[in-house]
Design an enzyme around this catalytic site. Structure first.
Site, PDB file in Angstrom:
ATOM      1  N   GLU A   1      -7.872  -4.851  -0.532  1.00 23.10           N
ATOM      2  CA  GLU A   1      -8.431  -5.478  -1.737  1.00 23.10           C
ATOM      3  C   GLU A   1      -8.450  -6.999  -1.640  1.00 23.10           C
ATOM      4  OE1 GLU A   1      -9.809  -3.362  -3.262  1.00 23.10           O
ATOM      5  OE2 GLU A   1      -8.614  -1.714  -4.055  1.00 23.10           O
TER       6      GLU A   1
ATOM      7  N   HIS B   1       0.849  -1.200   0.000  1.00 24.74           N
ATOM      8  CA  HIS B   1       0.000   0.000   0.000  1.00 24.74           C
ATOM      9  C   HIS B   1       0.876   1.238   0.000  1.00 24.74           C
ATOM     10  CE1 HIS B   1      -3.152   2.848   1.170  1.00 24.74           C
ATOM     11  NE2 HIS B   1      -3.996   1.939   0.715  1.00 24.74           N
TER      12      HIS B   1
HETATM   13  N1  COA Z   1       3.984  -7.614  -4.890  1.00 26.35           N
HETATM   14  C1  COA Z   1       5.317  -7.710  -5.127  1.00 26.35           C
HETATM   15  N2  COA Z   1       6.168  -6.686  -4.945  1.00 26.35           N
HETATM   16  C2  COA Z   1       5.648  -5.512  -4.544  1.00 26.35           C
HETATM   17  C3  COA Z   1       4.275  -5.364  -4.290  1.00 26.35           C
HETATM   18  C4  COA Z   1       3.427  -6.467  -4.486  1.00 26.35           C
HETATM   19  N3  COA Z   1       2.119  -6.384  -4.262  1.00 26.35           N
HETATM   20  N4  COA Z   1       4.045  -4.090  -3.899  1.00 26.35           N
HETATM   21  C5  COA Z   1       5.230  -3.454  -3.932  1.00 26.35           C
HETATM   22  N5  COA Z   1       6.188  -4.322  -4.313  1.00 26.35           N
HETATM   23  C6  COA Z   1       7.611  -4.033  -4.457  1.00 26.35           C
HETATM   24  C7  COA Z   1       7.871  -3.278  -5.748  1.00 26.35           C
HETATM   25  O1  COA Z   1       8.116  -4.153  -6.817  1.00 26.35           O
HETATM   26  C8  COA Z   1       9.065  -2.432  -5.390  1.00 26.35           C
HETATM   27  O2  COA Z   1      10.213  -3.243  -5.466  1.00 26.35           O
HETATM   28  P1  COA Z   1      11.603  -2.593  -5.950  1.00 26.35           P
HETATM   29  O3  COA Z   1      11.910  -1.527  -4.929  1.00 26.35           O
HETATM   30  O4  COA Z   1      12.551  -3.747  -5.926  1.00 26.35           O
HETATM   31  O5  COA Z   1      11.338  -2.033  -7.313  1.00 26.35           O
HETATM   32  C9  COA Z   1       8.852  -2.123  -3.930  1.00 26.35           C
HETATM   33  O6  COA Z   1       7.995  -3.139  -3.421  1.00 26.35           O
HETATM   34  C10 COA Z   1       8.156  -0.763  -3.759  1.00 26.35           C
HETATM   35  O7  COA Z   1       7.145  -0.604  -4.719  1.00 26.35           O
HETATM   36  P2  COA Z   1       6.376   0.764  -4.929  1.00 26.35           P
HETATM   37  O8  COA Z   1       5.572   0.710  -6.151  1.00 26.35           O
HETATM   38  O9  COA Z   1       7.314   1.905  -4.728  1.00 26.35           O
HETATM   39  O10 COA Z   1       5.442   0.712  -3.672  1.00 26.35           O
HETATM   40  P3  COA Z   1       4.259   1.648  -3.419  1.00 26.35           P
HETATM   41  O11 COA Z   1       4.115   1.637  -1.950  1.00 26.35           O
HETATM   42  O12 COA Z   1       4.391   2.930  -4.091  1.00 26.35           O
HETATM   43  O13 COA Z   1       3.064   0.862  -4.164  1.00 26.35           O
HETATM   44  C11 COA Z   1       1.067  -0.310  -4.531  1.00 26.35           C
HETATM   45  C12 COA Z   1       1.866   0.620  -3.598  1.00 26.35           C
HETATM   46  C13 COA Z   1      -0.306  -0.542  -3.915  1.00 26.35           C
HETATM   47  C14 COA Z   1       0.915   0.367  -5.903  1.00 26.35           C
HETATM   48  C15 COA Z   1       1.834  -1.641  -4.688  1.00 26.35           C
HETATM   49  O14 COA Z   1       2.078  -2.206  -3.418  1.00 26.35           O
HETATM   50  C16 COA Z   1       1.109  -2.630  -5.583  1.00 26.35           C
HETATM   51  O15 COA Z   1       1.232  -2.560  -6.810  1.00 26.35           O
HETATM   52  N6  COA Z   1       0.320  -3.578  -5.002  1.00 26.35           N
HETATM   53  C17 COA Z   1      -0.434  -4.525  -5.772  1.00 26.35           C
HETATM   54  C18 COA Z   1      -1.748  -3.910  -6.278  1.00 26.35           C
HETATM   55  C19 COA Z   1      -2.783  -3.723  -5.179  1.00 26.35           C
HETATM   56  O16 COA Z   1      -3.017  -4.607  -4.365  1.00 26.35           O
HETATM   57  N7  COA Z   1      -3.400  -2.545  -5.186  1.00 26.35           N
HETATM   58  C20 COA Z   1      -4.437  -2.199  -4.240  1.00 26.35           C
HETATM   59  C21 COA Z   1      -3.926  -1.225  -3.232  1.00 26.35           C
HETATM   60  S1  COA Z   1      -5.152  -0.886  -1.990  1.00 26.35           S
END
Ligand code: COA
Length: 386
Positions: A308, A250
């Site tokens: 989710e 998240h």
């Molecule tokens: N599965 C695998 N790896 C994940 C992940 C997941 N669900 N969520 C984050 N990561 C990893 C990323 O690949 C990244 O790795 P890296 O640093 O080696 O590139 C690291 O964690 C940080 O990712 P980032 O996109 O900066 O995190 P964020 O906090 O900005 O992203 C989300 C938040 C929600 C976009 C992300 O966690 C995600 O895509 N989750 C899956 C989709 C989802 O469930 N969305 C609903 C949210 S309520």
């Protein structure tokens, strides 16, 4: 400048507080885990619109007001019928129907808010039934809001366990700080536009997969895994391919999303009430494996279960197909949108940020004037559907 306004505070609100470090969600003063599983949706709606919980007589009057507005205008029914005839996605159908709720009514912010909150279940329900070649079911005014929604979808009165599970879901997701759709609503209403215009824009913002679209893929992952023994292999392969696990991680919560816990408990209760528990047990084991593997891969990041994952589990358990997950989210979130509109009208200022221009400067227009002529036209005006 922060792209995507991350970390920028753009409004003051009394409606909800998201504490991402501590993993706490406060809904109009109440801890979400205390309010959502116990309160009626009508009570939460009153709390959001009026700033305090209702006294018993106020609750009854408010519930009556909501039930009295469940019936859709004829024009909205016709639009939903047309949308279903061309297989429009449900969120598009909702976005088409909402503005029609203003037809023939004088603009009034609170009244418009109540009209939208009351009408959403029938909009989604009528559309869904048209899509399946059925007629909308007559509105029942003797059912509470959550039960009414399930009735509008299936035509059957739901069990108390089903209604409670959905009510807990609607309460849990009714508001969540300045998320994209709520921000969109606040921007629109900040121009002193009307509440139904703001809600229409919010529906459009929610439609995007980056906002309301993760539970479908989260469900798909559990279905694809199919049995607990396969969880490790399938999840490892996904992570090896660099895929993200849907339902985990998240942007704001650095610890477990508190809404995941509320919905996990609601799912546990619901799946213990005599329905087939196998899917629930499978999902729990998928979750445990996913968390273990995520921790091993990213030891320096706390990637935890988000709302989710359990939304998918709970709504699937209630028999809703993934196509209805985002519209069902809208049935709950319309409350937050409405309350934010009223708050913005009362206390806000026009929201008008600035942009940094990164295009070229000092180009010169030196072409001869061009007129619109026959070659710019097809010559015939064609109507897309007769
Ligand atoms: N599965 C695998 N790896 C994940 C992940 C997941 N669900 N969520 C984050 N990561 C990893 C990323 O690949 C990244 O790795 P890296 O640093 O080696 O590139 C690291 O964690 C940080 O990712 P980032 O996109 O900066 O995190 P964020 O906090 O900005 O992203 C989300 C938040 C929600 C976009 C992300 O966690 C995600 O895509 N989750 C899956 C989709 C989802 O469930 N969305 C609903 C949210 S309520």
């Amino acid at each position: 400048m922060m792209q995507g306004l991350e970390g920028v505070v753009a409004a003051r609100t009394r409606l909800s507080h998201v504490d991402g470090e501590a993993g706490r969600l406060t809904l109009a003063g109440y801890a979400a885990e205390e309010l959502a599983p116990h309160a009626g949706f009508e009570e939460v709606a009153y709390l959001f619109l009026h700033g305090r919980l209702p006294e018993p007589a106020e609750r009854t009057a408010f519930a009556r007001e909501l039930t009295g507005r469940r019936t859709l205008p004829r024009a909205a029914i016709e639009v939903l019928r047309e949308a279903a005839a061309v297989n429009a996605p449900p969120m598009d159908a909702l976005r088409m129907a909402v503005p029609i709720l203003s037809l023939g009514r004088a603009e009034n912010p609170l009244d418009d808010a109540i009209a939208a909150i009351a009408a959403f279940p029938a909009v989604v329900g009528a559309y869904w039934r048209f899509r399946h070649g059925e007629s909308p079911v007559p509105i029942r005014c003797d059912l509470p809001h959550a039960a009414h929604y399930l009735h509008q979808l299936s035509g059957a009165e739901p069990s108390p366990e089903r209604s409670r599970a959905l009510e807990t879901y609607l309460n849990t997701i009714c508001d969540h700080g300045l998320n994209a759709s709520t921000f969109a609503a606040r921007v629109i209403i900040s121009t002193q536009s009307d509440v139904l215009s703001a809600i229409t824009g919010a529906v459009g913002a929610l439609k995007g997969p980056l906002h309301g679209g993760a539970p479908g893929p989260a469900l798909q992952m559990v279905v694809e895994i199919g049995s607990p023994e396969r969880a490790e292999t399938v999840i490892r392969a996904k992570l090896d391919r660099g895929e993200r696990l849907m339902g985990f991680g998240h942007r704001i919560y650095k610890v477990r999303d508190p809404r995941a816990d509320i919905l996990a408990q609601a799912a546990e209760q619901f799946f213990s009430s005599g329905v087939d528990r196998r899917f629930y047990d499978l999902a729990r084991s998928v979750e445990a494996t996913a968390l273990r593997l995520l921790r091993a891969r990213k030891p320096d990041r706390r990637l935890d279960t988000n709302v989710e994952f359990y939304t998918a589990l709970l709504l699937h358990g209630l028999g809703l197909p993934p196509e209805l997950f985002t519209p069902t989210f809208a049935v709950g979130r319309v409350l937050g949108w409405s309350a934010h509109c009223l708050e913005q009208l009362r206390e806000g200022r026009l929201i008008r940020p600035q942009s940094t221009y990164i295009g070229p400067m000092e180009l010169h227009y030196d072409r001869a004037p061009v007129r619109f002529d026959r070659s710019d036209s097809t010559g015939v005006c064609v109507s897309r559907r007769s």
